[in-house]
Design a protein around this motif. Structure first.
Motif, PDB file in Angstrom:
ATOM      1  N   SER A 264       0.913  -1.228  -0.011  1.00 11.36           N
ATOM      2  CA  SER A 264       0.028   0.093  -0.101  1.00 11.36           C
ATOM      3  C   SER A 264       0.876   1.257  -0.041  1.00 11.36           C
ATOM      4  CB  SER A 264      -0.928   0.085   1.195  1.00 11.36           C
ATOM      5  OG  SER A 264      -0.044   0.037   2.341  1.00 11.36           O
ATOM      6  N   ASP A 265       2.159   1.236   0.522  1.00 14.37           N
ATOM      7  CA  ASP A 265       2.825   2.472   0.807  1.00 14.37           C
ATOM      8  C   ASP A 265       3.839   2.586  -0.653  1.00 14.37           C
ATOM      9  OD1 ASP A 265       4.323   0.223   1.385  1.00 14.37           O
ATOM     10  OD2 ASP A 265       5.634   1.105   2.447  1.00 14.37           O
ATOM     11  N   LEU A 266       3.730   1.636  -1.560  1.00 11.77           N
ATOM     12  CA  LEU A 266       4.777   1.776  -2.893  1.00 11.77           C
ATOM     13  C   LEU A 266       3.709   1.497  -4.064  1.00 11.77           C
ATOM     14  CD1 LEU A 266       8.028  -0.078  -1.745  1.00 11.77           C
ATOM     15  CD2 LEU A 266       7.478   2.265  -1.978  1.00 11.77           C
ATOM     16  N   PRO A 267       3.808   2.080  -5.181  1.00  3.78           N
ATOM     17  CA  PRO A 267       3.227   1.733  -6.392  1.00  3.78           C
ATOM     18  C   PRO A 267       3.523   0.665  -6.896  1.00  3.78           C
ATOM     19  CG  PRO A 267       4.545   3.614  -6.850  1.00  3.78           C
ATOM     20  CD  PRO A 267       4.701   3.340  -5.327  1.00  3.78           C
ATOM     21  N   VAL A 268       3.750  -0.691  -6.353  1.00  3.90           N
ATOM     22  CA  VAL A 268       4.431  -1.807  -6.920  1.00  3.90           C
ATOM     23  C   VAL A 268       3.365  -2.670  -7.538  1.00  3.90           C
ATOM     24  CG1 VAL A 268       5.581  -3.904  -6.758  1.00  3.90           C
ATOM     25  CG2 VAL A 268       6.460  -1.708  -5.507  1.00  3.90           C
ATOM     26  N   MET A 269       3.261  -2.976  -8.896  1.00  7.04           N
ATOM     27  CA  MET A 269       2.099  -3.451  -9.491  1.00  7.04           C
ATOM     28  C   MET A 269       2.610  -4.967  -9.948  1.00  7.04           C
ATOM     29  SD  MET A 269      -0.147  -0.982  -9.437  1.00  7.04           S
ATOM     30  CE  MET A 269      -1.589  -1.514 -10.291  1.00  7.04           C
ATOM     31  N   SER A 270       1.688  -5.682 -10.487  1.00 10.06           N
ATOM     32  CA  SER A 270       2.136  -7.013 -10.912  1.00 10.06           C
ATOM     33  C   SER A 270       1.264  -7.307 -12.321  1.00 10.06           C
ATOM     34  CB  SER A 270       1.716  -8.220  -9.824  1.00 10.06           C
ATOM     35  OG  SER A 270       0.331  -8.205  -9.863  1.00 10.06           O
ATOM     36  N   ILE A 271       2.023  -8.187 -12.933  1.00 12.12           N
ATOM     37  CA  ILE A 271       1.176  -9.232 -14.086  1.00 12.12           C
ATOM     38  C   ILE A 271       1.312 -10.404 -13.792  1.00 12.12           C
ATOM     39  CG2 ILE A 271       1.517  -9.212 -16.707  1.00 12.12           C
ATOM     40  CD1 ILE A 271       3.112  -6.640 -16.872  1.00 12.12           C
ATOM     41  N   THR A 272       0.071 -10.876 -14.070  1.00 11.15           N
ATOM     42  CA  THR A 272       0.031 -12.412 -13.798  1.00 11.15           C
ATOM     43  C   THR A 272       0.025 -13.160 -15.073  1.00 11.15           C
ATOM     44  OG1 THR A 272      -1.064 -12.047 -11.614  1.00 11.15           O
ATOM     45  CG2 THR A 272      -1.280 -14.289 -12.722  1.00 11.15           C
ATOM     46  N   PHE A 273       0.624 -14.089 -15.365  1.00 14.83           N
ATOM     47  CA  PHE A 273       0.681 -14.888 -16.555  1.00 14.83           C
ATOM     48  C   PHE A 273       0.304 -16.448 -16.270  1.00 14.83           C
ATOM     49  CE2 PHE A 273       4.240 -11.834 -16.965  1.00 14.83           C
ATOM     50  CZ  PHE A 273       4.185 -11.601 -18.379  1.00 14.83           C
ATOM     51  N   ALA A 274      -0.610 -16.839 -17.186  1.00 22.07           N
ATOM     52  CA  ALA A 274      -0.640 -18.471 -17.109  1.00 22.07           C
ATOM     53  C   ALA A 274       0.640 -19.090 -17.172  1.00 22.07           C
ATOM     54  CB  ALA A 274      -1.816 -18.719 -17.780  1.00 22.07           C
ATOM     55  N   ALA A 275       0.712 -20.261 -16.368  1.00 24.61           N
ATOM     56  CA  ALA A 275       2.220 -21.168 -16.586  1.00 24.61           C
ATOM     57  C   ALA A 275       2.442 -21.503 -18.205  1.00 24.61           C
ATOM     58  CB  ALA A 275       2.041 -22.187 -15.791  1.00 24.61           C
ATOM     59  N   ASN A 276       1.143 -21.364 -19.082  1.00 26.95           N
ATOM     60  CA  ASN A 276       1.820 -21.946 -20.322  1.00 26.95           C
ATOM     61  C   ASN A 276       1.594 -20.709 -21.434  1.00 26.95           C
ATOM     62  OD1 ASN A 276      -1.105 -21.510 -20.302  1.00 26.95           O
ATOM     63  ND2 ASN A 276      -1.605 -23.224 -21.243  1.00 26.95           N
ATOM     64  N   ASP A 277       1.517 -19.384 -20.941  1.00 27.54           N
ATOM     65  CA  ASP A 277       1.605 -18.128 -21.627  1.00 27.54           C
ATOM     66  C   ASP A 277       2.775 -18.343 -22.885  1.00 27.54           C
ATOM     67  OD1 ASP A 277       1.868 -15.594 -22.781  1.00 27.54           O
ATOM     68  OD2 ASP A 277       0.538 -14.869 -21.247  1.00 27.54           O
ATOM     69  N   PRO A 278       2.731 -18.216 -23.930  1.00 26.01           N
ATOM     70  CA  PRO A 278       3.719 -18.273 -24.955  1.00 26.01           C
ATOM     71  C   PRO A 278       4.792 -16.953 -24.536  1.00 26.01           C
ATOM     72  CG  PRO A 278       1.802 -18.114 -26.217  1.00 26.01           C
ATOM     73  CD  PRO A 278       1.377 -18.132 -24.748  1.00 26.01           C
ATOM     74  N   LEU A 279       4.258 -15.999 -23.956  1.00 28.85           N
ATOM     75  CA  LEU A 279       5.298 -15.064 -23.853  1.00 28.85           C
ATOM     76  C   LEU A 279       6.589 -15.278 -22.799  1.00 28.85           C
ATOM     77  CD1 LEU A 279       6.249 -11.875 -24.199  1.00 28.85           C
ATOM     78  CD2 LEU A 279       4.561 -11.336 -22.380  1.00 28.85           C
ATOM     79  N   LEU A 280       6.021 -16.106 -22.013  1.00 28.80           N
ATOM     80  CA  LEU A 280       7.185 -16.676 -21.064  1.00 28.80           C
ATOM     81  C   LEU A 280       8.040 -17.476 -21.625  1.00 28.80           C
ATOM     82  CD1 LEU A 280       4.725 -17.657 -17.873  1.00 28.80           C
ATOM     83  CD2 LEU A 280       5.890 -15.674 -18.130  1.00 28.80           C
ATOM     84  N   ASP A 281       7.647 -18.329 -22.535  1.00 30.66           N
ATOM     85  CA  ASP A 281       8.755 -18.924 -23.790  1.00 30.66           C
ATOM     86  C   ASP A 281       9.525 -17.953 -24.331  1.00 30.66           C
ATOM     87  OD1 ASP A 281       8.148 -21.622 -22.769  1.00 30.66           O
ATOM     88  OD2 ASP A 281       6.328 -21.329 -24.167  1.00 30.66           O
ATOM     89  N   ALA A 282       9.086 -16.989 -24.754  1.00 29.36           N
ATOM     90  CA  ALA A 282       9.779 -15.673 -25.549  1.00 29.36           C
ATOM     91  C   ALA A 282      10.586 -15.213 -24.645  1.00 29.36           C
ATOM     92  CB  ALA A 282       8.595 -15.071 -26.109  1.00 29.36           C
ATOM     93  N   ILE A 283      10.522 -15.037 -23.533  1.00 27.66           N
ATOM     94  CA  ILE A 283      11.525 -14.439 -22.377  1.00 27.66           C
ATOM     95  C   ILE A 283      12.593 -15.344 -22.104  1.00 27.66           C
ATOM     96  CG2 ILE A 283      11.663 -13.609 -20.010  1.00 27.66           C
ATOM     97  CD1 ILE A 283       8.854 -12.311 -20.095  1.00 27.66           C
ATOM     98  N   ALA A 284      12.048 -16.529 -21.797  1.00 25.20           N
ATOM     99  CA  ALA A 284      13.026 -17.464 -21.410  1.00 25.20           C
ATOM    100  C   ALA A 284      14.183 -17.857 -22.482  1.00 25.20           C
ATOM    101  CB  ALA A 284      12.375 -18.710 -20.976  1.00 25.20           C
ATOM    102  N   PHE A 285      13.784 -17.689 -24.024  1.00 21.05           N
ATOM    103  CA  PHE A 285      14.557 -18.255 -24.960  1.00 21.05           C
ATOM    104  C   PHE A 285      15.008 -17.164 -25.908  1.00 21.05           C
ATOM    105  CE2 PHE A 285      12.014 -22.265 -24.034  1.00 21.05           C
ATOM    106  CZ  PHE A 285      13.021 -22.802 -23.696  1.00 21.05           C
ATOM    107  N   SER A 286      14.670 -15.782 -25.361  1.00 22.70           N
ATOM    108  CA  SER A 286      15.291 -14.640 -26.055  1.00 22.70           C
ATOM    109  C   SER A 286      16.497 -14.579 -26.276  1.00 22.70           C
ATOM    110  CB  SER A 286      14.731 -13.266 -25.204  1.00 22.70           C
ATOM    111  OG  SER A 286      15.005 -12.120 -26.065  1.00 22.70           O
ATOM    112  N   ARG A 287      16.982 -14.355 -27.538  1.00 26.40           N
ATOM    113  CA  ARG A 287      18.426 -14.650 -27.740  1.00 26.40           C
ATOM    114  C   ARG A 287      18.962 -12.985 -27.503  1.00 26.40           C
ATOM    115  NH1 ARG A 287      16.039 -16.566 -32.380  1.00 26.40           N
ATOM    116  NH2 ARG A 287      16.200 -14.768 -33.569  1.00 26.40           N
ATOM    117  N   GLY A 288      20.090 -13.068 -26.452  1.00 29.56           N
ATOM    118  CA  GLY A 288      20.692 -11.641 -25.966  1.00 29.56           C
ATOM    119  C   GLY A 288      19.974 -10.936 -25.002  1.00 29.56           C
ATOM    120  N   ARG A 289      18.943 -10.488 -25.093  1.00 30.51           N
ATOM    121  CA  ARG A 289      18.342  -9.529 -24.020  1.00 30.51           C
ATOM    122  C   ARG A 289      16.868  -9.721 -24.404  1.00 30.51           C
ATOM    123  NH1 ARG A 289      21.448  -4.969 -25.161  1.00 30.51           N
ATOM    124  NH2 ARG A 289      22.701  -6.445 -25.963  1.00 30.51           N
TER     125      ARG A 289
END
Length: 171
Positions: A118-143
């Protein structure tokens, strides 16, 4: 009277020998130079693949209820956490407002939800475990990049532990 004139003269001479009143001596005023402005960061190249990495370190944490990988910078902490029971991955450490995540194979803009502290504006994004974006992050080449309006992009080097956190959620 004979003694009066020499006495008066002696007193007059002694009065002339007295030290002048001491002047108030003030130390010189030292003015500190104005602080130098922080130099603006260099402009980013037009291709995000050429942007320099954000200085910081990855750190993996494993607990019975969750696993987590954190990227600690001087100013921020971004983390990917696996909530095993819910089979979801949560990205935290972002500010309110849309977030664009860029990888070598995918780009997506997402609106964060939730406020963990409540004291900090920290937000979150929730992904389903099988979201393809997670694979894209894990296997991104270089960054991969996390961008938000009004904030310098966070350019992250890929790390094996991100894939480990994702796999923990997939069981």
């Amino acid at each position: 009277m004979r003694y009066v004139i020499p006495l008066v003269l002696s007193l007059a001479i002694l009065a002339g020998c007295a030290a002048p009143p001491a002047r108030e001596v003030r130390p010189p005023v030292v003015v500190a130079p104005p602080p130098r402005p922080t130099p603006a960061p260099p402009p980013l190249a037009s291709d995000w693949n050429d942007w320099p990495f954000t200085p910081g370190d990855w750190r993996y944490v494993q607990r019975p209820e969750m696993s987590q990988v954190q990227f600690d910078t001087d100013a921020d902490v971004l983390s990917f956490s696996c909530e095993r029971a819910a089979r979801r991955v949560v990205l935290t450490g972002i500010l309110p407002g849309p977030v664009t995540i860029r990888t070598t194979t995918m780009t997506r803009t997402i609106a964060p939800a939730g406020n963990f502290k409540s004291d900090l504006p920290v937000m979150s994004i929730t992904f389903a475990a099988n979201d393809p974006l997670l694979d894209a992050i894990a296997f991104s080449r270089g960054r991969f990049v996390v961008e938000q309006a009004g904030r310098r992009p966070v350019v992250l080097p890929p790390q094996a532990e991100i894939g480990r956190v994702i796999e923990d959620c997939r069981g």
